[in-house]
Design a protein around this motif. Structure first.
Motif, short mmCIF file in Angstrom:
data_model
loop_
_atom_site.label_atom_id
_atom_site.label_comp_id
_atom_site.label_asym_id
_atom_site.label_seq_id
_atom_site.Cartn_x
_atom_site.Cartn_y
_atom_site.Cartn_z
N VAL A 86 32.62 61.57 66.91
CA VAL A 86 33.70 61.88 67.85
C VAL A 86 33.13 62.06 69.25
N ALA A 87 33.87 61.51 70.22
CA ALA A 87 33.51 61.65 71.64
C ALA A 87 32.08 61.23 71.93
N LYS A 178 36.22 63.85 77.39
CA LYS A 178 35.61 64.00 76.06
C LYS A 178 36.46 64.94 75.21
N GLY A 179 37.11 65.90 75.87
CA GLY A 179 38.01 66.79 75.15
C GLY A 179 39.16 66.04 74.52
N PHE A 180 39.66 65.02 75.21
CA PHE A 180 40.72 64.17 74.68
C PHE A 180 40.23 63.44 73.43
N MET A 181 39.05 62.84 73.53
CA MET A 181 38.53 62.09 72.38
C MET A 181 38.23 63.00 71.20
N SER A 182 37.70 64.17 71.49
CA SER A 182 37.41 65.12 70.42
C SER A 182 38.68 65.58 69.74
N HIS A 183 39.70 65.92 70.53
CA HIS A 183 40.96 66.43 69.98
C HIS A 183 41.64 65.41 69.07
#
Length: 236
Positions: A86-87, A178-183
């Motif tokens: 992720v991310a 990266k917060g978007f991709m992680s979420h």
């Protein structure tokens, strides 16, 4: 001689911390197991996805990190948590099948609020067409995209300011984080589903997007702007 060789193979990026990364004194199988343990420990201790260069600090030059990750995943196959990409990095996450069990036991679940339809569609547009300005978003949807809506997406760490646009006035663009991709469980932006897949799932109408036939603006009490789950936003 042995002590000198060990010192040579130690990492010293952190003052006062010496770690033998090559482990030349161990037979290959035990060396591999030690590298597996180190990588899993670093990922487990982190609150955010761990990048490859971080993991490379604790293993030898001959260590294939991708193969180590594969072996860890295999060992976790029967466990309630898994190692996900992720991310651009790796992170331990509880398997989705145990989500209801965790909520029943702790009352905890997805702590971030659900996106409104307006927010979800604007976020989707930014994800697919970044970097993009607020003016370009307004043109795309055929109505003004409010600063409040952009602010709501920034507050959830889904978007951030990107490079300035070459347009007159050099307005800032917006990009996903990266917060978007992680979420949303994305390793890279290439993992985004294509428009056709979203249309086939009934989650998005390209005609409505292009016609601006969607509610855009901050949701107010009594609006018909229903909240969307993560699964409904990006088909996760």
């Amino acid at each position: 001689m042995a002590e000198a060789s060990k010192q040579k193979n130690c990492k010293t990026d952190v003052p006062g911390v010496l770690v033998d990364i090559e482990l030349e004194h161990l037979p290959p199988e035990l060396r591999w197991r030690e590298w597996m343990g180190r990588i899993e420990a670093v990922i487990f201790a982190a609150s955010a996805p761990v990048m490859r260069d971080t993991l490379a600090r604790v293993v030898g030059k001959s260590c294939n990190i991708d193969l180590i990750i594969d072996d860890i995943r295999e060992e976790l196959r029967s466990r309630p948590y898994e190692l996900v990409s992720v991310a651009g990095g790796w992170q331990h996450r509880t398997k989705k099948a145990f989500g209801d069990v965790i909520r029943a036991a702790t009352g905890q679940g997805n702590v971030s609020r659900a996106l409104s339809q307006s927010e979800a569609l604007v976020l989707m547009c930014i994800a697919y067409f970044q970097p993009i300005t607020r003016g370009e978003l307004s043109t795309f949807f055929g109505k003004e995209i409010s600063r409040d809506l952009i602010g709501a997406l920034r507050a959830q760490d889904f978007i951030a300011s990107g490079p300035r646009s070459p347009q007159p006035g050099a307005p800032y663009t917006y990009v996903t984080t990266k917060g978007f991709m992680s979420h949303f469980g994305l390793d890279t932006l290439r993992d985004l589903p294509d428009f056709e897949a979203l249309e086939d799932a009934g989650l998005l109408s390209k005609d409505k997007l292009l016609a601006g036939d969607i509610p855009i603006g901050p949701a107010s009490e009594g609006d018909d702007d229903e909240d969307l789950s993560d699964r409904e936003v990006f088909g996760g």
